[in-house]
Every structure is written in C-alpha cells, then in structure tokens.
Design a protein around this motif. Structure first.
Motif, PDB file in Angstrom:
ATOM      1  N   ASP A  36       0.873  -1.170   0.000  1.00 36.48           N
ATOM      2  CA  ASP A  36       0.000   0.000   0.000  1.00 36.48           C
ATOM      3  C   ASP A  36       0.910   1.219   0.000  1.00 36.48           C
ATOM      4  N   MET A  37       0.897   1.970  -1.115  1.00 37.22           N
ATOM      5  CA  MET A  37       1.785   3.124  -1.280  1.00 37.22           C
ATOM      6  C   MET A  37       0.971   4.407  -1.169  1.00 37.22           C
ATOM      7  N   THR A  38       1.431   5.321  -0.355  1.00 41.55           N
ATOM      8  CA  THR A  38       0.798   6.632  -0.262  1.00 41.55           C
ATOM      9  C   THR A  38       1.806   7.690  -0.673  1.00 41.55           C
ATOM     10  N   LEU A  39       1.447   8.472  -1.672  1.00 45.08           N
ATOM     11  CA  LEU A  39       2.320   9.511  -2.196  1.00 45.08           C
ATOM     12  C   LEU A  39       2.019  10.826  -1.500  1.00 45.08           C
ATOM     13  N   ARG A  40       3.028  11.663  -1.345  1.00 42.03           N
ATOM     14  CA  ARG A  40       2.782  13.052  -0.953  1.00 42.03           C
ATOM     15  C   ARG A  40       2.521  13.820  -2.248  1.00 42.03           C
ATOM     16  N   ALA A  41       1.254  13.976  -2.617  1.00 46.16           N
ATOM     17  CA  ALA A  41       0.905  14.629  -3.873  1.00 46.16           C
ATOM     18  C   ALA A  41       1.059  16.130  -3.787  1.00 46.16           C
ATOM     19  N   GLY A  42       0.837  16.691  -2.599  1.00 52.15           N
ATOM     20  CA  GLY A  42       0.779  18.140  -2.488  1.00 52.15           C
ATOM     21  C   GLY A  42      -0.663  18.608  -2.548  1.00 52.15           C
ATOM     22  N   PHE A  43      -0.865  19.886  -2.800  1.00 55.66           N
ATOM     23  CA  PHE A  43      -2.204  20.452  -2.665  1.00 55.66           C
ATOM     24  C   PHE A  43      -3.097  20.209  -3.877  1.00 55.66           C
ATOM     25  N   SER A  44      -2.523  19.844  -5.029  1.00 59.47           N
ATOM     26  CA  SER A  44      -3.321  19.628  -6.241  1.00 59.47           C
ATOM     27  C   SER A  44      -2.859  18.364  -6.943  1.00 59.47           C
ATOM     28  N   ALA A  45      -3.607  17.952  -7.938  1.00 57.39           N
ATOM     29  CA  ALA A  45      -3.338  16.659  -8.590  1.00 57.39           C
ATOM     30  C   ALA A  45      -2.065  16.694  -9.429  1.00 57.39           C
ATOM     31  N   ASP A  46      -1.865  17.770 -10.202  1.00 56.65           N
ATOM     32  CA  ASP A  46      -0.736  17.861 -11.106  1.00 56.65           C
ATOM     33  C   ASP A  46      -0.602  16.550 -11.882  1.00 56.65           C
ATOM     34  N   LEU A  47       0.552  15.874 -11.812  1.00 60.99           N
ATOM     35  CA  LEU A  47       0.766  14.605 -12.517  1.00 60.99           C
ATOM     36  C   LEU A  47       0.795  13.411 -11.553  1.00 60.99           C
TER      37      LEU A  47
END
Length: 777
Positions: free
Chosen positions: A307-318
């Motif tokens: 189970d991987m959780t990314l730090r995407a930041g405030f918006s989706a971007d890529l």
C-alpha cells in the motif's frame, strides 16, 4: 503532386551516422559560453520584469491583502491578482485544480498570490515582499502518513490485483511485514524556471520559455489570456536541465509572464530566484509504504501486498500518472503471481509534486527490492540469489501483474555478465573478511537489477512530429517536437536525419522547438524523446530521400539494377556518383519537393485505467549495478568506493551520450537515496530551499572507480535503429548504493537483523538504523 518512389539503401559498411559516439551538437557552444538559454536572449527595448508574491501560510483564508505598498515601491509598473485574469485561472495539466494565482485561500507556503511587474528584476522582487496580508489559518496536513490517516486524497486511490493474494499469503510458510519511507527530491536544474513573453501584432504572443512541454505552455497561456492557441507561439531552444521539473511546472511561469505581457503590451520576463523556485515548485513524490509478503523456504515470493501513499501536495498535477507508473513498476524484474498493489495520492499542504526522472517507477521498484533484501537476510542468503530466483522467465512466468507479456527479457544474461565482470562473489568474500577485522568501519556490497517500461502511461501522448528542410545548397534544417535539456535529443535526431540522407553532421542544423513549426507535441518525458522524435524525423527525411532517388533515376537511369544509395555526402545511382548538393540543385529546378513533415505514433499500446491492465509499454529497458561502500559506524558517514553498471541501451544511437546519461542518472539517483533530504518545519515551510541547506552530490561523492558499460543487445521492437531509451531507467541503478549501505549496517548485527533504514540514508538516518540493529542484536 506525388513523386514516384525509387528503392534506396544506405550502405552502412561504407558510411553511417548512427551507432557511433558523437559529441553533443551544442558542446562547443556550452564550453565557450555561447549557448543561448532563455535568460540569454537579448531583451527588447521596454522589457519589464516580474516577481511573484508568495504565501507565508500552509493553509489559510486570505482575509485581507493590502497591495498599496507594493504598487508604491520603486520601479513598479503594475500589480496583478487573480481578479485580473481575463481567461482561465488554472495551470493544472490534467485536473483543473491548480490556480495560477491563489483566490481567497492558500494551500501551501510559497503559493503565488499576485504578480508584480517592475522596471528591473531586483525592484520587482523587493516590491513583492512589501505586501501586507492577513490570514485566518486552517488545519493543515503535511505528510503522506497524515493524509492516509485522514483519508485525504487528490484522486481516488487505485488498486491492481492479480490472483488470490489473501489465499496465497495464508498458505505461505514465511512472512515479512513492514513499513518504509522514501523521501522526495528536488530537480535542482541549473537553469531555474523562466519565461519571456513578447507581444506581437493582432493580440498574439511569443513566449520564450524553459519548458519540456511547449504545447502545454501554449494551451495554458492561451486559456489564461483568453485567446485561441494559434495566437500563442512558444519556443524553447534548450534548457539548462529539466528532469521532469519543467514538464508541467513551467506553466505557472509562462502563464504569469503571458498575462502581464498581454495586458501591458510590453515584453515581460519572469525569472525565478533559486529560493523562490524551490519554494514554489513541486518535486519528486515521497512515498510511504506498508507491505506484507509471503515466501517459501527458498525465497520465492508467493504473495505480495503493498500500500503506497504519495505526498501529492495540494493539487493533482501529474500525481495520478506517477502513481500508476509506481504500481506498474512494483514488480521491477520479478514475477509476482498473486498481488494486491494499492496507491493513494495523499493531499497535503505542500508544493504540488510533479514529474521527476523515473516518474514514479523508481518509487515503485524500490519497495520490492527492499522486501527481497529482507527475505534474503531472514533466510541467511545472498540477496543476489533471491533476486535471481524470482526473475521473470523467458517463456514462463513472463506476464506482468497488469497483463503485458514480456518478450524481450535479458535480465538473467545481463545480471550474469555483470556478476562476472564485477567479480561480485570474490568481493563478497573480501567484504566479509574486512568486516570481521574492522570494528568501526564496515563495508557493504549489493547488486540490484532493473526492468523499466518505455512509453507514456497515457496512450495518446505517444506521438511526435518533425519538419525537415533541404535547401538548394544541400544544407539541411531540422525541427522536431522534442526539447533539449542537455540529454542529447537534438544530437540523436540530427544523427538519424544525417544517416537517412547520407550526409555528414556538419551539413545539418537543428532549430529551436517551436509550436509554430511542429504542433500538438507531447512533453519530452517518459524517456520517449529520441524514440518518438527520432522516428518522426526519420519519416520526414526518408520522404525527401525517396523523392530525390526517384529524380536521380529519371536523370541517370537504373540499368545496373542497383538501388539508389545515399552515403558519404553523395548519391550513387547507375554507376554515377553525384554530390548531394548537385542533385538537390537539379531537383529544385525540376520542382521536386525538398521539404517534408514526418509523424510517428508508437504502435500496439493500450491501457484500461479501470482494470489497471493492458499493454502500456512499447518495450522494456534492463540494467544492473554493483556498488561497494564503506560506512563509519560512529559518525554515519559513508563513501562509495566502486560502482559497476551495465545498461541495456539496445543498439545505441550514440554510445558516448548514452554512457554519459547512465553516469548522470546513477549519481542523481544516489543523491535521491542518500543525501537529498527535503525538510518542512512544523509550520509547513520548506526549509531546504537553497544549495546551503539541500545537499546534491558533488564530485567528491562520485566513486573513484566507476565502470559503466552498455549491454550488447538489439531492441526486439522496431524502435529507432533498434535502440532503447536511456533517460529514466538508469536512475534505478543506484538502488545498489542504498542496499550496500544497508548491507554494511546489517554487518553490525552479524546480518541477523533487518536494519530499519529509510531513504534518504543520511548520516543521521544511518546512525538511527545502526542503533536499532545494535539494540535488536
């Protein structure tokens, strides 16, 4: 009117332009300081300069913003906020959730809120800091762990399943479970974000921009100023590095400069200071992993869940495509029969993370390597043996979890060659002997493989165009849709065209990437730049060659029955050897078309995002590396003593450039996993936002003994001259450095304990892992 086509060949035994090492087409200009980057373009009279006003809060409502002190600052010409944007206030590449300038609410420290335009760069920067902003602070999330706990995601989480993971896991005789954190990485391109917008007649705009995606910049700027795309021309001759950081993130800077230039009808340049650049822009996604794997007594993996959780930041971007590629690269070089792979793009009040060399592939693959490293230690085996046991097979165990059959597998042969050439087994014994006699300094050794899929995740992006002109004097001008960021794409495309026309490289010149020359281009990303644009340029050059060949037959006949041959700056037809310029001049007088466009779309690709299955990659690149390190167990300091890398570039277009790319990727990836630590303070401000606080590798970090070779192979797919991509895959090679460090730490406890080592493996992290091993041993 279509011209007849005559058979042509290029006699490679006599002459060729591809497959040989050639210098970078701009090498001399770089050395002499004459290569023109965006900031080097002579400024037009009346040019103004911009700066962005940035948020000082991680998550807050803007309750008041007094810009009067900004407007009254020396040299200020104008100040703009989101209310001044006549078009769309958005620069998100996929989902439109990323405002150019914030409206009412800020989502991270460093988010642009307004733009200042002044007579000088310094005056604009000073003025931007005079704004009086009051905030109502809101709750903020900073880490992927916090995002997962809160269920905060920028996109719905994704899942890829094959087989019956739970049943296979319950039957497995051995189990390994754990967590891992791998930090992000700043692109740290030498040339910062910059855009220079110049108004043209009829409300048109020329934007000189340091970007990997000119067409995307064209769209964003056009939408922001409220015009059609044909009124915005974006040009990029070269970048001083990109690494993914100028794929989507350059849009903010291009749009801001474009808005100001459109309003003022004066040229506006927006150049980011290094600190502002790092505060504003997104980086490689950091990942948090929870995993559990079942395996047998030999070390064969029977079931795997991650189970991987990314730090995407405030918006989706890529983040969505990055997560998809991570899911599709979790297997790396190993067959996994029963899997449950999950990924969630955690929404955090930090910079919106984006593309970075590897685009999620390295983050996906390092998890399975970490797991195999643990399995090997649990069984008291060499990790290389466990890796080899789990490799994909040639005819069996050769289908990926997402359903693509692997038809080009060379990982066993490549690994065997590297094992032998690096003296891996003998060095393993030498490391063990050294550690037995050394209480403080400990050595570590690791060999890690890679398998990396080549193509864009999104099928329609796998296309490219080119434009080739042959002038009456026989010289050739080439345009294509890729962008040069130092990686040598222009050199390779020139080699391809020179090869098709049988000319020396000195006869050709390449022009800046320009949306008015080649339209609707894809980003130069996903390691596809030379693959796509090389094929498109080859298509254009071949059409010209065939027209010239048909005309040569018309002039000289073809009684000898031999095809027309182009090599050594001449055309060979029916016993005649005609200089290329001579034939071109005659063809022009006979009204033969001497220019052509070219196009290429990668065949056979398909992907179903709902089922997470398909054939997303054209082919795979392979590689492996051996690294040997020494670690000081008292200070956590370490040094890479030797690195051996073997990389599969297929039939390399330019071995000199490709070896350089492998070397650069190795050091950059090593930096990601060992020294480049991103750190936010408790208020959410990125504190590592300058060279003084962010440690990229230096020359002293490179191993004195660095051996890089290209594996002898030919691409089974019809890629450009059967070559393989070399941009992103080699970044996985320095996994060997990380696991060599872990191996050295493990020796402190007699290899009985799995060191809880996270990335980056800074000296502090190494000491923490050593302490944990000592306590558990």
């Amino acid at each position: 009117m279509n011209q007849p086509v005559a058979p042509t060949v290029i006699t490679e035994a006599a002459w060729k332009a591809v497959g040989v090492g050639r210098k970078h087409e701009s090498a001399e200009l770089h050395v002499l300081g004459q290569a023109t980057y965006t900031d080097d373009i002579p400024e037009l009279h009346g040019t103004l300069h911009g700066a962005l006003g940035l948020s000082s809060k991680a998550h807050a409502r803007i309750t008041a913003m007094d810009l009067a002190p900004v407007r009254s600052a020396p040299g200020v010409v104008a100040v703009y906020t989101a209310a001044d944007i006549v078009g769309t206030n958005d620069c998100g590449p996929i989902i439109h959730d990323d405002p150019i300038w914030a409206v009412e609410e800020v989502m991270y420290v460093g988010q642009p809120m307004f733009m200042v335009v002044a007579d000088t760069h310094d005056n604009a920067r000073r003025a931007a800091r005079r704004a009086l902003v009051t905030y109502e602070e809101l709750p903020a999330i900073f880490t992927p762990q916090e995002a997962k706990a809160a269920g905060a995601y920028v996109l719905p989480p994704m899942q890829l399943k094959r087989g019956d993971y739970q049943a296979a896991f319950e039957k497995a005789p051995h189990v390994v479970k754990g967590q891992l954190f791998v930090g992000g990485q700043e692109q740290f391109y030498l040339e910062g974000q910059i855009a220079y917008a110049i108004p043209k007649e009829d409300d048109a705009l020329l934007v000189q921009c340091s970007t990997q995606h000119p067409s995307e910049m064209q769209h964003v700027v056009a939408h922001a100023i409220g015009v059609h795309s044909h009124k915005v021309q974006v040009e990029c001759r070269r970048m001083g590095g990109g690494f993914g950081g100028k794929e989507s993130q350059s849009a903010l800077w291009a749009a801001s400069a474009g808005i100001a230039a459109s309003k003022l009808r004066r040229p506006v340049k927006l150049r980011a200071d290094r600190d502002d650049d790092m505060l504003v822009t997104g980086k490689r996604h950091c990942f948090y992993y929870e995993y559990e794997v079942g395996y047998d007594g030999d070390g064969k993996i029977l079931a795997a869940r991650v189970d991987m959780t990314l730090r995407a930041g405030f918006s989706a971007d890529l983040s969505g495509p990055v997560a998809t590629r991570a899911v599709c690269h979790f297997d790396n070089a190993y067959y996994l029969s029963d899997v449950d792979i999950r990924a969630g793009c955690g929404k955090t009040n930090t910079q919106s993370n984006t593309a970075f060399r590897g685009f999620g592939g390295p983050q996906g693959a390092i998890a399975i390597e970490y797991i195999i490293d643990e399995i090997a230690r649990n069984l008291g085996r060499d990790a290389l043996d466990i890796r080899r046991l789990n490799f994909y097979g040639k005819t069996e165990r050769n289908v990926t979890p997402y359903g693509q059959e692997i038809v080009d597998n060379v990982i066993e042969a490549l690994t065997a060659e590297l094992e032998q050439s690096s003296d891996y087994r003998a060095r393993r014994q030498a490391v063990e002997a050294f550690n037995a006699a050394s209480p403080v300094l400990k050595k570590g050794l690791a060999l890690t493989p890679l398998k990396f899929g080549i193509a864009f995740n999104v099928t329609h992006l796998n296309q490219a165009g080119a434009l080739v002109h042959v002038y009456v004097d026989g010289s050739v001008l080439v345009n294509h849709g890729g962008t040069e960021m130092g990686q040598g794409i222009n050199t390779k495309v020139l080699q391809v065209v020179a090869h098709e026309l049988g000319l020396d490289m000195s006869q050709l010149r390449i022009m800046a990437t320009d949306t008015s020359k080649v339209a609707n281009t894809s980003a130069t990303a996903a390691s596809t730049g030379a693959d796509l644009n090389g094929k498109a340029a080859q298509d254009a050059a071949r059409q010209i060659r065939e027209r010239l060949a048909a005309y040569a037959v018309k002039l000289y006949g073809d009684e000898d029955g031999q095809p027309v041959r182009f090599f050594d700056n001449h055309v060979h037809v029916n016993g005649h050897k005609v200089a290329f310029p001579e034939l071109v001049q005659k063809a022009y007088l006979a009204r033969v078309q001497l220019w052509s466009d070219g196009f290429y779309a990668t065949p056979g690709l398909h992907w179903d995002p709902k089922t997470m299955s398909g054939h997303p990659f054209s082919y795979y690149a392979y590689g492996a590396a051996v690294s040997e390190v020494v670690v000081d167990t008292l200070t956590g300091e370490w040094k890479l003593l030797r690195a051996d890398a073997l990389y599969d570039a297929g039939r390399s277009l330019n071995p000199a450039i490709d070896i350089g790319q492998v070397e650069g990727a190795f050091i950059q990836g090593m930096g990601w996993l060992t020294t480049e630590q991103l750190w936010w303070n408790p208020a959410g401000k990125l504190m590592t936002h300058a060279p003084s606080t962010y440690k990229i590798p230096g020359i002293s970090d490179c191993p004195e003994d660095f051996r890089v070779k290209l594996f002898d192979n030919s691409n089974v797919e019809d890629s450009i001259h059967r070559s393989k991509a070399v941009g992103e895959p080699p970044l996985l090679l320095p996994f060997s450095v990380f696991f060599a460090i872990r191996d050295a730490i493990s020796s402190v406890g007699g290899h009985k304990v799995n060191p809880p080592l996270h990335a980056p493996a800074t000296s502090e992290e190494i000491l923490r892992a050593i302490s944990a091993v000592e306590m558990a041993a």
